[in-house]
Design an enzyme around this catalytic site. Structure first.
Site, PDB file in Angstrom:
ATOM      1  N   GLN A  90       0.845  -1.197   0.000  1.00 11.64           N
ATOM      2  CA  GLN A  90       0.000   0.000   0.000  1.00 11.64           C
ATOM      3  C   GLN A  90       0.879   1.246   0.000  1.00 11.64           C
ATOM      4  OE1 GLN A  90      -3.477  -0.679   2.975  1.00 11.64           O
ATOM      5  NE2 GLN A  90      -1.832  -2.030   3.609  1.00 11.64           N
ATOM      6  N   HIS A 108      -1.534   1.234  -4.324  1.00 13.60           N
ATOM      7  CA  HIS A 108      -1.966   2.618  -4.097  1.00 13.60           C
ATOM      8  C   HIS A 108      -1.116   3.620  -4.877  1.00 13.60           C
ATOM      9  CE1 HIS A 108      -4.109   1.526  -0.025  1.00 13.60           C
ATOM     10  NE2 HIS A 108      -4.744   1.090  -1.082  1.00 13.60           N
ATOM     11  N   CYS A 139       2.563  16.174 -21.132  1.00 12.95           N
ATOM     12  CA  CYS A 139       2.561  14.708 -21.156  1.00 12.95           C
ATOM     13  C   CYS A 139       3.513  14.215 -22.249  1.00 12.95           C
ATOM     14  CB  CYS A 139       1.142  14.218 -21.422  1.00 12.95           C
ATOM     15  SG  CYS A 139       1.095  12.438 -21.711  1.00 12.95           S
TER      16      CYS A 139
END
Ligand code: APR
Length: 245
Positions: A90, A108, A139
């Site tokens: 996580q 996560h 991007c």
């Protein structure tokens, strides 16, 4: 024979490296309200605050090192010849990687990645990032400006790799949970899934977690101390749990 080992890690495994856990008594995460820095709504309200928050966490990674618990899991993966060792984490830090683990799923997200936000008109691609993220960044895939966001799963978003994780849990022979409070789902539910598959489950924590009722065994203390000993014994006895517990 015990073949596949499935490991879930949480903030507690990185605590001894100096990364604060999430559920402090103040209810704050690194001095911030979780709603402000870990929800899509918080990002819409104040993207600069959120971007800077993760920029700081990313930069702070340079100040921390893997601890003996991370290294023990890497040692287990390297030396376990009976099957697979998978770390489902996580955590958004890169301490498992830096310790030498290879088979890792960051459910996560990761501080060292950014994604092109589909809800902001982006293409959805994911890229590595090792520097600060800036609002003017473009991007690398679709070329749009301002669509890149931290590749972090915020509250209310779908965790990553859920299909793979379901498959891995179904093929597991031992489930180990380390340093997680067991209050955030779906990760908190993995132990009950493992329980339904009737495989042994063990947790490492400072104290029993919220899901302690599902664990067959609990080993309490600092993971940096307890886990290396456990891994050594697991390797020595070649996974014979009767010798371990
Ligand atoms: N060794 C073992 N366990 C430890 C140690 C240690 N040295 N230090 C702390 N712990 C335990 C605590 O007792 C606690 O149960 O680690 C746990 C950390 O719990 P949380 O702070 O709730 O972290 P985690 O369970 O990983 O949180 C889950 O919640 O905020 C979200 O997305 C975030 O991934 C995070 C998720």
């Amino acid at each position: 024979m015990l073949k596949n080992i499935v490991i879930l890690t949480g903030a507690g495994i990185s605590a001894e490296s100096g990364i604060p856990v999430f559920r402090s008594e103040t209810g704050l995460w690194e001095n911030h309200n979780v709603d402000d820095v870990a929800t899509p709504e918080g990002y819409e309200r104040d993207p600069d605050l959120v971007r800077n928050f993760y920029n700081t966490l990313r930069s702070n990674l340079k100040k921390v090192e893997p601890n003996p618990a991370h290294k023990a899991l890497a040692k287990l993966e390297e030396n376990w010849k009976n099957g697979t060792v998978t770390v489902i984490t996580q955590n958004i830090d890169d301490l498992h990687e830096r310790a030498g683990s290879k088979n890792i799923l960051h459910m996560h997200g990761e501080l060292l990645k950014q994604s092109c936000y589909v809800l902001h008109g982006g293409c959805g691609d994911v890229f590595e990032i090792h520097t600060d993220q800036k609002p003017t960044d473009c991007c690398p895939h679709c070329g749009k400006m301002g669509t890149l966001r931290p590749h972090i799963v915020w509250f209310g978003e779908m965790p990553l790799y859920m299909d793979e994780i379901a498959q891995i849990l179904s093929e597991g022979d031992l489930f180990i949970s380390i340093g997680t409070s067991g209050v955030v789902y779906p990760a908190a539910g993995f132990v009950s899934t493992a329980h339904r598959y009737n495989i042994p489950t063990v947790e490492f924590n400072l104290e029993p977690s919220a899901t302690k009722g599902f664990f067959d065994y609990g080993i309490y203390g600092k993971a940096g101390t307890t886990l290396p000993k456990f891994v050594d014994r697991l390797l020595e006895c070649n996974g014979d749990l009767n010798q371990l517990f």
